[in-house]
Design a protein around this motif. Structure first.
Motif, PDB file in Angstrom:
ATOM      1  N   THR A   1      35.637  -7.126  95.029  1.00 20.74           N
ATOM      2  CA  THR A   1      34.794  -7.654  93.966  1.00 20.74           C
ATOM      3  C   THR A   1      33.641  -8.417  94.602  1.00 20.74           C
ATOM      4  O   THR A   1      33.573  -8.551  95.830  1.00 20.74           O
ATOM      5  CB  THR A   1      35.617  -8.569  93.036  1.00 20.74           C
ATOM      6  OG1 THR A   1      34.827  -8.917  91.901  1.00 20.74           O
ATOM      7  CG2 THR A   1      36.059  -9.834  93.749  1.00 20.74           C
TER       8      THR A   1
ATOM      9  N   ASP B   1      37.555 -16.625  89.636  1.00 15.41           N
ATOM     10  CA  ASP B   1      38.906 -16.177  89.286  1.00 15.41           C
ATOM     11  C   ASP B   1      39.878 -17.321  89.549  1.00 15.41           C
ATOM     12  O   ASP B   1      40.195 -17.631  90.698  1.00 15.41           O
ATOM     13  CB  ASP B   1      39.280 -14.946  90.112  1.00 15.41           C
ATOM     14  CG  ASP B   1      40.617 -14.340  89.695  1.00 15.41           C
ATOM     15  OD1 ASP B   1      41.433 -15.049  89.062  1.00 15.41           O
ATOM     16  OD2 ASP B   1      40.848 -13.165  90.029  1.00 15.41           O
TER      17      ASP B   1
ATOM     18  N   ASN C   1      30.769 -21.833  86.897  1.00 16.58           N
ATOM     19  CA  ASN C   1      29.464 -21.211  87.101  1.00 16.58           C
ATOM     20  C   ASN C   1      28.493 -22.108  87.862  1.00 16.58           C
ATOM     21  O   ASN C   1      27.773 -21.661  88.765  1.00 16.58           O
ATOM     22  CB  ASN C   1      28.875 -20.838  85.744  1.00 16.58           C
ATOM     23  CG  ASN C   1      27.911 -19.678  85.833  1.00 16.58           C
ATOM     24  OD1 ASN C   1      28.145 -18.729  86.571  1.00 16.58           O
ATOM     25  ND2 ASN C   1      26.834 -19.746  85.082  1.00 16.58           N
TER      26      ASN C   1
ATOM     27  N   ARG D   1      32.464 -13.550  91.533  1.00 16.18           N
ATOM     28  CA  ARG D   1      33.600 -13.223  90.671  1.00 16.18           C
ATOM     29  C   ARG D   1      34.899 -13.748  91.261  1.00 16.18           C
ATOM     30  O   ARG D   1      35.775 -14.232  90.537  1.00 16.18           O
ATOM     31  CB  ARG D   1      33.675 -11.708  90.451  1.00 16.18           C
ATOM     32  CG  ARG D   1      32.591 -11.161  89.546  1.00 16.18           C
ATOM     33  CD  ARG D   1      32.720  -9.646  89.405  1.00 16.18           C
ATOM     34  NE  ARG D   1      31.667  -9.105  88.558  1.00 16.18           N
ATOM     35  CZ  ARG D   1      31.759  -8.926  87.252  1.00 16.18           C
ATOM     36  NH1 ARG D   1      32.879  -9.269  86.634  1.00 16.18           N
ATOM     37  NH2 ARG D   1      30.762  -8.430  86.554  1.00 16.18           N
TER      38      ARG D   1
ATOM     39  N   MET E   1      28.051 -11.759  83.838  1.00 17.00           N
ATOM     40  CA  MET E   1      29.273 -11.977  83.070  1.00 17.00           C
ATOM     41  C   MET E   1      28.991 -12.791  81.796  1.00 17.00           C
ATOM     42  O   MET E   1      29.671 -13.776  81.513  1.00 17.00           O
ATOM     43  CB  MET E   1      30.326 -12.690  83.936  1.00 17.00           C
ATOM     44  CG  MET E   1      30.813 -11.877  85.119  1.00 17.00           C
ATOM     45  SD  MET E   1      31.947 -12.807  86.209  1.00 17.00           S
ATOM     46  CE  MET E   1      33.306 -13.176  85.097  1.00 17.00           C
TER      47      MET E   1
END
Length: 311
Positions: A186, A194, A203, A190, A292
């Motif tokens: 990935t 996770d 973020n 990301r 996202m």
């Protein structure tokens, strides 16, 4: 959304102000705020009433207050678990000082007795209602280490057992985390987001860490060397530790500590939310990309995008 530094700021305040308090009564003003509690509002109140708050612990963005029976000995077997969601706040109040005014987005009020600080109310305030409270059993940790920061117990609330340790957790195995990141196929951002891999990074701090490490958010984890992964993790650790010293990051009134005060780390952000402003390192205008259903902020010069996500 509150990230690790903001939640840790709240945890520290709760630990200082309500540890030792006994729950006298509970008022649930919005049932949805206790939706994760199997017994509903009535069961939630019944399981809290008469219990002592034995401390405050945190793993990633989750925090919990272990519960004991004042009349019984032994370690806590259950905890009051809180997830702040996007706008949740836990406010400690003494009506004798602050008056009886109630926040317009008050969802749950826990009445306290015997709090060393003199606090009478622990209020859960949540404007956007994504946060939640529940009383849950504690489960042993898989590695035998303390469940989270602020607690010596090798136990963690059952709903949090799948959440990875965070970068400020002394029990974190950093070498194992590096390998866990490299095994994933990935993008690096990301992987950072996770919470089963590593918890507490959201973020804002992901963007800041990647800027410090000079790594683009789309770089593929399975092509990254161990030193590069470690550099990203070290940068994330540094930026969150610095945010902690300033009480977290606040952009509006949605994040405050237990006293209702905002954090000030937003003034030190290098790229997040600074579209078009000069990169503090090279002067190139900061870029914003959709990511996202959110945003990613990068310096195009310091963090060049990899071809096909791979270098």
């Amino acid at each position: 959304m509150p990230e690790l530094p903001e939640v840790e700021t709240v945890r520290d305040g709760l630990d200082r102000l309500v540890t030792g308090a006994v729950v006298q009564d509970v008022e649930v003003f919005r049932d949805y705020s206790v939706r994760r509690h199997e017994g509903g509002p009535t069961g939630f109140a019944d399981q809290l009433r008469g219990r002592r708050l034995a401390g405050a612990a945190r793993r990633g963005k989750y925090l919990w207050l272990p519960l004991t029976d004042p009349a019984a000995a032994g370690e806590p077997a259950a905890a009051l678990l809180a997830h702040l969601g996007m706008s949740g706040q836990l406010l400690v109040r003494d009506p004798a000082v602050a008056g009886e005014w109630a926040h317009p987005h008050l969802r749950v009020r826990i009445h306290l007795d015997e709090a060393p600080s003199g606090a009478h109310h622990l209020d859960f305030v949540d404007q956007r209602t994504f946060g939640h409270l529940s009383v849950t059993d504690l489960a042993p940790t898989s590695d035998g280490a303390p469940g989270g920061h602020g607690s010596p117990l090798a136990a963690v609330p059952e709903p949090v057992a799948h959440i990875g340790r965070d970068l400020l957790d002394p029990a974190l195995d950093r070498d194992a985390l590096v390998e866990r990141v490299r095994r994933r196929r990935t993008g690096i951002k990301r992987a950072l987001l996770d919470q089963t891999v590593v918890s507490g990074v959201g973020n804002i701090y992901a963007d800041e860490a990647l800027w410090r490490a000079r790594v683009h958010y789309a770089r593929a984890t399975d092509t990254m060397t161990r030193p590069v992964v470690r550099r990203v993790l070290d940068a994330a650790t540094e930026v969150m530790a610095e945010a902690l010293t300033q009480g977290g990051t606040s952009f509006d009134a949605l994040y405050v500590n237990v006293n209702g005060e905002s954090g000030y780390f937003s003034r030190a952000l290098a790229v997040y939310g600074r579209l078009g402003e000069a990169c503090p390192r090279c002067g190139t205008p900061v870029r914003r990309d959709e990511f996202m259903n959110r945003s990613s902020y990068t310096c195009p010069r310091c963090q060049p995008r990899p071809r096909h996500g791979r270098w």
